[in-house]
Design a protein around this motif. Sequence first.
Motif, short mmCIF file in Angstrom:
data_model
loop_
_atom_site.label_atom_id
_atom_site.label_comp_id
_atom_site.label_asym_id
_atom_site.label_seq_id
_atom_site.Cartn_x
_atom_site.Cartn_y
_atom_site.Cartn_z
N GLU A 3 0.82 -1.01 0.02
CA GLU A 3 0.08 0.04 0.14
C GLU A 3 0.81 1.38 -0.06
OE1 GLU A 3 -3.90 1.97 2.27
OE2 GLU A 3 -2.85 0.20 3.10
N ALA A 4 1.64 1.03 0.89
CA ALA A 4 2.64 2.42 1.00
C ALA A 4 3.48 2.80 -0.32
CB ALA A 4 3.53 2.57 2.31
N HIS A 5 4.02 1.75 -0.57
CA HIS A 5 4.84 1.49 -2.11
C HIS A 5 3.65 2.13 -3.12
CE1 HIS A 5 7.82 -0.37 -5.12
NE2 HIS A 5 7.88 0.95 -5.13
N SER A 6 2.68 1.59 -3.34
CA SER A 6 1.76 1.93 -4.49
C SER A 6 1.16 3.21 -4.47
CB SER A 6 0.88 0.94 -4.49
OG SER A 6 -0.02 0.69 -3.49
N ASN A 7 1.00 3.78 -3.11
CA ASN A 7 0.57 5.19 -2.95
C ASN A 7 1.51 6.10 -3.44
OD1 ASN A 7 -2.19 4.24 -2.22
ND2 ASN A 7 -1.61 4.46 0.00
N ALA A 8 2.85 5.90 -3.01
CA ALA A 8 3.81 6.66 -3.24
C ALA A 8 4.06 6.76 -4.97
CB ALA A 8 5.14 6.52 -2.56
N LEU A 9 3.92 5.66 -5.62
CA LEU A 9 4.16 5.56 -7.05
C LEU A 9 2.87 6.24 -7.52
CD1 LEU A 9 5.80 4.73 -9.36
CD2 LEU A 9 4.33 2.25 -9.29
N MET A 10 1.85 6.06 -7.09
CA MET A 10 0.92 6.71 -7.80
C MET A 10 0.72 8.28 -7.64
SD MET A 10 -2.37 4.14 -7.39
CE MET A 10 -1.98 3.35 -5.88
N ALA A 11 1.28 8.58 -6.84
CA ALA A 11 1.37 9.89 -6.39
C ALA A 11 2.50 10.72 -7.16
CB ALA A 11 1.86 10.47 -5.00
N ALA A 12 3.32 10.04 -8.15
CA ALA A 12 4.43 10.36 -8.82
C ALA A 12 3.94 10.39 -10.26
CB ALA A 12 5.65 9.67 -8.33
N MET A 13 2.78 9.66 -10.34
CA MET A 13 2.58 9.39 -11.70
C MET A 13 1.40 10.28 -12.31
SD MET A 13 2.12 5.26 -11.67
CE MET A 13 2.35 4.60 -13.19
N PRO A 14 1.32 10.67 -13.60
CA PRO A 14 0.09 11.24 -13.88
C PRO A 14 -1.17 10.57 -13.64
CG PRO A 14 1.65 10.98 -15.69
CD PRO A 14 2.01 10.03 -14.67
N ASP A 15 -2.46 11.53 -13.66
CA ASP A 15 -3.55 10.73 -13.17
C ASP A 15 -3.90 9.60 -14.04
OD1 ASP A 15 -3.72 12.82 -11.33
OD2 ASP A 15 -5.14 14.24 -12.56
N ALA A 16 -3.78 9.78 -15.38
CA ALA A 16 -4.55 8.37 -15.97
C ALA A 16 -3.88 7.08 -15.76
CB ALA A 16 -4.43 8.86 -17.68
N PRO A 17 -2.58 6.92 -15.75
CA PRO A 17 -1.81 5.82 -15.21
C PRO A 17 -1.79 5.49 -13.88
CG PRO A 17 -0.20 7.37 -16.30
CD PRO A 17 -1.48 8.07 -16.41
N ALA A 18 -2.09 6.35 -12.94
CA ALA A 18 -2.04 6.47 -11.55
C ALA A 18 -3.41 5.75 -11.25
CB ALA A 18 -2.04 7.55 -10.82
N SER A 19 -4.61 6.02 -11.74
CA SER A 19 -5.98 5.54 -11.89
C SER A 19 -5.91 4.16 -12.26
CB SER A 19 -6.88 6.47 -12.70
OG SER A 19 -8.15 5.83 -12.53
N SER A 20 -5.28 3.82 -13.43
CA SER A 20 -5.26 2.61 -13.96
C SER A 20 -4.49 1.39 -12.86
CB SER A 20 -4.59 2.44 -15.34
OG SER A 20 -5.39 2.93 -16.38
N LEU A 21 -3.40 2.01 -12.45
CA LEU A 21 -2.63 1.10 -11.44
C LEU A 21 -3.40 1.07 -10.22
CD1 LEU A 21 -0.01 -0.39 -10.52
CD2 LEU A 21 0.85 2.03 -9.87
N CYS A 22 -4.23 1.82 -9.75
CA CYS A 22 -4.97 1.77 -8.54
C CYS A 22 -5.85 0.58 -8.86
CB CYS A 22 -5.38 2.92 -8.23
SG CYS A 22 -6.66 2.91 -6.74
N GLN A 23 -6.60 0.79 -9.93
CA GLN A 23 -7.71 -0.15 -10.34
C GLN A 23 -7.28 -1.47 -10.48
OE1 GLN A 23 -9.86 0.70 -13.75
NE2 GLN A 23 -10.67 -1.43 -14.05
N ALA A 24 -5.99 -1.69 -11.12
CA ALA A 24 -5.18 -3.17 -11.46
C ALA A 24 -5.06 -3.74 -9.93
CB ALA A 24 -4.09 -3.00 -12.15
N VAL A 25 -4.44 -2.71 -8.96
CA VAL A 25 -4.10 -3.44 -7.81
C VAL A 25 -5.21 -3.60 -6.80
CG1 VAL A 25 -3.05 -2.64 -5.58
CG2 VAL A 25 -1.91 -1.98 -7.21
N VAL A 26 -6.32 -3.33 -6.85
CA VAL A 26 -7.39 -3.68 -6.32
C VAL A 26 -7.94 -4.97 -7.15
CG1 VAL A 26 -9.92 -3.35 -6.00
CG2 VAL A 26 -8.17 -1.50 -5.61
N GLU A 27 -8.12 -5.11 -8.33
CA GLU A 27 -8.51 -5.94 -9.01
C GLU A 27 -7.89 -7.35 -8.81
OE1 GLU A 27 -9.22 -4.80 -13.08
OE2 GLU A 27 -11.08 -3.77 -12.52
N ALA A 28 -6.38 -7.07 -8.67
CA ALA A 28 -5.35 -8.25 -8.55
C ALA A 28 -5.63 -8.64 -6.96
CB ALA A 28 -3.96 -7.61 -8.62
N ALA A 29 -5.66 -7.87 -6.07
CA ALA A 29 -5.94 -8.16 -4.81
C ALA A 29 -7.21 -9.05 -4.56
CB ALA A 29 -5.58 -7.03 -3.73
#
Length: 98
Positions: A45-71
Motif C-alpha cells: 500500500e505505501a509503495h503503490s500510493n507513493a508511486l501513484m502520487a508520482a504518476m500522471p492521473d490516468a496511469p495512476a488511476s489504472s494502476l490503482c484499479q489494477a491493484v484492487v482487481e489483482a488483490a
Amino acid sequence: MPLLAHDNGPSSLTYVLTCKDPDRANEAVGILRRVLARGDAAMVEAHSNALMAAMPDAPASSLCQAVVEAATGTWRAESGVLFVVPIRTYLRMKKPPM
C-alpha cells in the motif's frame, strides 16, 4: 485492458499502463506481481500510493484499479467476456496466508 494474442497459448487480457517513465513502469509491474502472488494489497500500500502520487492521473488511476482487481481476484469486464484463470494462479490466490 487489451486482448493480446500469444504464439504458444490462448489470448489473454492484459493491463497496459501508459507511463513514459520506464522505472515507474517497472515499479508498477513489481507491485502488481507482489499483489497477485499474495492476493493482498496491504503489503504494498505505501509503495503503490507513493508511486501513484508520482504518476500522471490516468496511469495512476489504472494502476490503482489494477491493484484492487489483482488483490480481490475479480476483474471488471463487459458483459460476455470470459476470463480463464490458469489453475496455478487460482491455487496461488486461494493459499492461506503464511
